[in-house]
Design a protein around this motif. Structure first.
Motif, short mmCIF file in Angstrom:
data_model
loop_
_atom_site.label_atom_id
_atom_site.label_comp_id
_atom_site.label_asym_id
_atom_site.label_seq_id
_atom_site.Cartn_x
_atom_site.Cartn_y
_atom_site.Cartn_z
N LEU B 121 0.84 -1.20 0.00
CA LEU B 121 0.00 0.00 0.00
C LEU B 121 0.87 1.25 0.00
N ALA B 122 2.01 1.14 0.71
CA ALA B 122 2.91 2.29 0.81
C ALA B 122 3.39 2.73 -0.56
N LEU B 123 3.40 1.78 -1.51
CA LEU B 123 3.82 2.12 -2.87
C LEU B 123 2.88 3.13 -3.51
N MET B 124 1.63 3.08 -3.08
CA MET B 124 0.62 3.90 -3.74
C MET B 124 0.49 5.27 -3.09
N VAL B 125 1.05 5.42 -1.87
CA VAL B 125 0.90 6.69 -1.18
C VAL B 125 1.99 7.64 -1.67
N PRO B 126 1.63 8.81 -2.17
CA PRO B 126 2.66 9.73 -2.66
C PRO B 126 3.48 10.31 -1.51
N THR B 127 4.72 10.65 -1.81
CA THR B 127 5.63 11.18 -0.80
C THR B 127 5.02 12.40 -0.12
N ALA B 128 4.32 13.22 -0.88
CA ALA B 128 3.77 14.45 -0.33
C ALA B 128 2.91 14.17 0.91
N VAL B 129 2.27 13.01 0.93
CA VAL B 129 1.40 12.69 2.06
C VAL B 129 2.20 12.31 3.30
N THR B 130 3.31 11.59 3.07
CA THR B 130 4.02 11.03 4.22
C THR B 130 5.12 11.96 4.72
N ILE B 131 5.45 12.97 3.95
CA ILE B 131 6.68 13.69 4.28
C ILE B 131 6.56 14.47 5.60
N ILE B 132 5.37 15.00 5.88
CA ILE B 132 5.25 15.77 7.12
C ILE B 132 5.29 14.89 8.37
N PRO B 133 4.48 13.81 8.39
CA PRO B 133 4.63 12.91 9.54
C PRO B 133 6.06 12.40 9.70
N THR B 134 6.69 12.06 8.59
CA THR B 134 8.06 11.56 8.68
C THR B 134 8.97 12.64 9.26
N TYR B 135 8.75 13.87 8.83
CA TYR B 135 9.56 14.97 9.35
C TYR B 135 9.36 15.12 10.85
N LEU B 136 8.09 15.08 11.28
CA LEU B 136 7.81 15.25 12.70
C LEU B 136 8.47 14.16 13.52
N MET B 211 20.11 7.01 -8.16
CA MET B 211 19.55 8.11 -8.96
C MET B 211 18.56 8.91 -8.13
N GLN B 212 17.79 8.16 -7.34
CA GLN B 212 16.75 8.81 -6.56
C GLN B 212 17.35 9.63 -5.42
N THR B 213 18.33 9.05 -4.73
CA THR B 213 18.92 9.73 -3.59
C THR B 213 19.71 10.96 -4.03
N TRP B 214 20.50 10.79 -5.05
CA TRP B 214 21.34 11.91 -5.50
C TRP B 214 20.47 13.09 -5.93
N GLY B 215 19.36 12.76 -6.54
CA GLY B 215 18.50 13.84 -7.03
C GLY B 215 17.47 14.30 -6.01
N ASN B 216 17.48 13.68 -4.82
CA ASN B 216 16.46 14.04 -3.83
C ASN B 216 16.72 15.47 -3.32
N TYR B 217 15.73 16.31 -3.42
CA TYR B 217 15.91 17.71 -3.05
C TYR B 217 15.10 18.03 -1.81
N MET B 218 13.86 17.54 -1.82
CA MET B 218 12.91 17.93 -0.80
C MET B 218 13.32 17.50 0.61
N TRP B 219 13.65 16.24 0.75
CA TRP B 219 13.94 15.72 2.10
C TRP B 219 15.18 16.37 2.71
N PRO B 220 16.29 16.44 2.00
CA PRO B 220 17.45 17.12 2.58
C PRO B 220 17.14 18.58 2.91
N LEU B 221 16.30 19.20 2.10
CA LEU B 221 15.95 20.60 2.34
C LEU B 221 15.24 20.74 3.69
N LEU B 222 14.40 19.75 4.01
CA LEU B 222 13.65 19.80 5.26
C LEU B 222 14.51 19.44 6.46
N VAL B 223 15.29 18.38 6.30
CA VAL B 223 15.99 17.81 7.46
C VAL B 223 17.35 18.47 7.68
N GLY B 224 18.02 18.81 6.59
CA GLY B 224 19.37 19.35 6.74
C GLY B 224 19.39 20.85 6.58
#
Ligand SMILES: Nc1ncnc2c1ncn2[C@@H]1O[C@H](COP(=O)(O)OP(=O)(O)O)[C@@H](O)[C@H]1O
Ligand SMILES: [Mg+2]
Lengths: 371, 284
Positions: B121-136, B211-224
């Motif tokens: 199911l997690a495959l179907m949930v877009p990152t936008a939905v999980t990113i805030i709880p994950t951040y918290l 490819m995904q990690t190197w290009g990841n912008y959003m998560w590092p922007l939030l956490v780092g």
């Protein structure tokens, strides 16, 4: 106490009973073959012995020790799979030595054992090859090598030859018999091929639908089957069955009418009062086609049928016949004059006829008559 | 190859058309990269923007800019952070993905189907939905501005698990059972039998993860958020920002440098990447 004892083993998958109350004793050094049609539970029974599956009830013991709770690798059994199950990313040497390596055996000892096994199996020059670089027969030998180096008390083979072509199969059969003689260990061999079973077994165990039908030496099963299933399964071409009807019986004989026949026939099997419908079993080899004008011997089975086709194999000719009621019959004949497609008369000595009740049980007669 | 040879003898309209489209697509894809190289390696004082041309003019000028960027900005540090982030994520995804796939694909345990279903199911949930709880959650753990904060949330890859499960399901049960009979422990089966058999899938997953990690912008922007934890993506973002005081060739160099590792990676593993995408496509 027998070397390997299977007592009252039953196994179900869901509602399907795959093994039903199997009890069997196997002596040390025996070559036992489990034989039966596909899906009858042979592999499942092997898996119970080796511990890949556990029975719902009953026990398996080896040398007096109950094995039910002992891990597969510690039972002293080794199994050769139908698919060979070689590890494709390892050389033959690494495949054969895998078990020893997992047990952290000393390198020199591993080398010794692998070399010894390779010598027995003529694998010396192939040890560096990957499975995909080996032929079917060679893969099979590597798989056997993997079993040998573990020095098991019991070898288990699950249809090991069924992926090989006919010629290689015959050759590997001989090699396995030779291997058994050399290693002098207990081997249990599973096959659906009754010819393979007959040629290899000290004793064969016929299974059908999860039940043990009969256990014995191959020729005993051939000559003296306990039921219609064994009679039909052992021997090739299979036994002929004629429908019959008992019209009179006393303590030493039975009189009956049978399909294709003209008058009542008297069989020397007594004590069958109360039976009505029976089946008469006769092997193709015991049937004979009567020459034109020849009369059947007195008191022999005799019936008439129409020839449908003839298989001439050189050493033997099988004449396929159909009776008026549709019963197919095969007659084994020598190399004689060509047989057309006319009606023929067939005979067999009564001494070779076996009787079966409607439920498939063999009717031997109450007083030991009729074998 | 064969297509080329066939077209040499009888170039049909179709082959000509096909090749034209393919070449056009290639040019369109390569052009921006070439333009970057072009801008970076140009004589100082003759910017490409003023004097448009399609070839670089000065190697030394470009190298000089690279040197300036590495020596005088936090770019090198960000590079290290990105490499660490990628390598650790790849290692973790491979380890957790393969270990979990091993259990899901080859063994039965109570609740296996349900748990696997939930993971899928997690495959179907877009990152936008999980990113805030994950951040918290990450913040609660006190992991903001730390490498573990960057890496750990990305380790459980539903996609990786899915891909490896598909792959491992193809391993014959006989082989696992043979290993069991050979006395291999659970871990030994995983390590000596299953992992080597999944090598291709693992390589593919590693590439896709990179490819995904190197290009990841959003998560590092939030956490780092502290400059210590800036990744290449963030740093490049700063070079690119309207308030940046850098000249165009410096900005372009920063961009080009960020693109180099994926480019090298791509050239090295071209075939595997195509295979991997085909595999995740057909099997998904
Ligand atoms: N793990 C299993 N789950 C459900 N059914 C099974 C399983 N293993 C075997 N069976 C069923 O048990 C029966 C006997 O199987 P098996 O022992 O493999 O037969 P054989 O080896 O004689 O061909 C078959 O009907 C098969 O479908
Ligand atoms: Mg089987």
């Amino acid at each position: 106490m027998a070397f390997l004892e299977i007592s009252s083993v039953s196994k179900s998958f869901g509602a399907v009973k795959v093994l039903d109350d199997i009890t069997l004793e196997i002596e040390r050094g025996e070559f036992v073959v489990f034989v039966g049609p596909s899906g009858c539970g042979k592999s499942t029974l092997l898996r119970m012995i080796t511990g890949l599956d556990s029975p719902n009830s009953g026990t398996v013991s080896i040398e007096g020790k109950v094995m039910n709770d002992i891990e597969p690798a510690k039972r002293g059994t080794a199994m050769v799979f139908q698919s060979y199950a070689l590890y494709p990313h390892m050389s033959a040497y690494d495949n054969v030595s895998f078990g020893l390596r997992m047990a952290h055996t000393a390198k020199t000892l591993i080398r010794q054992r692998v070399d010894a096994a390779a010598a027995i199996l003529r694998l010396d020059k192939l040890l560096h090859r990957r499975p995909r670089e080996l032929s079917g027969g060679q893969k099979q030998r590597v798989a056997i090598g993997r079993a040998i180096v573990r020095e098991p008390r019991v070898f288990l083979f699950d249809e090991p030859l069924s992926n090989l072509d006919a010629e290689l199969r015959v050759q590997m059969r001989a090699e396995l018999i030779e291997l058994h003689r050399r290693l002098d260990v207990t081997m249990i061999y599973v096959t659906h091929d009754q010819i393979e079973a007959m040629t290899m077994a000290d004793r064969m165990v016929v299974l059908n639908a999860g039940r043990m039908q009969q256990v014995g030496r191959p020729l005993d099963l051939y000559d003296d089957p306990d039921n219609r299933f064994v009679a039909g399964f052992v021997g090739s071409p299979r036994m002929n069955f004629l429908a019959g009807e008992v019209v009179g019986a006393d303590a030493t004989s039975t009189r009956l009418l049978h399909a294709g026949g003209t008058g009542p026939l008297t069989l020397p099997i007594g004590g069958l009062q109360g039976q009505l419908k029976v089946e008469i079993g006769v092997r193709p080899d015991h049937l004979r086609i009567l020459a034109d004008g020849e009369d059947p011997p007195p008191a022999a089975i005799a019936f008439t049928g129409r020839v449908t086709f003839v298989e001439e194999l050189g050493n033997v000719t099988y004449v396929h016949i159909v009776l008026d009621d549709g019963t197919p019959i095969v007659v084994g004949a020598g190399r004689g004059p060509r047989i057309g497609t006319d009606d023929v008369r067939i005979t067999a000595p009564v001494g070779h006829a076996l009787l079966f009740a409607q439920d498939g049980c063999r009717l031997r007669g109450r007083n030991g008559t009729g074998k | 190859m064969t297509a080329k040879r066939a077209s040499a003898t009888s170039p049909t309209i179709w082959t000509v058309l096909k090749w034209t489209v393919a070449i056009l697509a290639a040019v369109i894809a390569v052009f921006p990269v070439w333009w970057m190289i072009n801008v970076v390696f140009s004589e100082p004082g003759q910017p490409v923007s003023i004097n448009p041309r399609l070839w670089p003019t000065s190697l030394t000028a470009g190298l000089q800019t690279v040197h300036v960027i590495f020596a005088e900005t936090a770019y090198l540090h960000a590079y290290m952070v990105s490499v660490c982030y990628s390598v650790l994520t790849i290692a973790g995804v491979l380890l957790f993905g393969s270990a979990a796939a091993f259990e899901f694909a080859l063994f039965d345990f109570p609740g296996r189907r349900i748990i696997f279903g939930i993971v899928m199911l997690a495959l179907m949930v877009p990152t936008a939905v999980t990113i805030i709880p994950t951040y918290l959650l990450t913040a609660d753990l006190g992991w903001l501005n730390s490498m573990q904060g960057l890496v750990v949330p990305g380790l459980a890859s539903a996609f990786g698990l899915f891909m490896l499960v598909q792959f491992m399901r193809a391993i014959p049960a006989d082989m696992i059972e043979a290993a069991r009979l050979d006395g291999a422990s659970h871990l030994q089966i995983y390590w000596h039998v299953v992992l080597p058999l999944c090598r291709n899938a693992m390589v593919t997953l590693a590439i896709l993860t990179f490819m995904q990690t190197w290009g990841n912008y959003m998560w590092p922007l939030l956490v780092g958020t502290s400059p210590d934890m800036y990744t290449v993506g963030q740093i490049v973002g700063m070079f690119n920002s309207p308030l940046s005081h850098q000249t165009v060739e410096v900005v372009m160099t920063a961009n080009l440098l960020a693109a180099v590792p994926p480019l090298i990676f791509y050239l090295l593993f071209q075939r595997k990447i195509v295979e991997g995408i085909a595999m995740s496509g057909t099997k998904g």
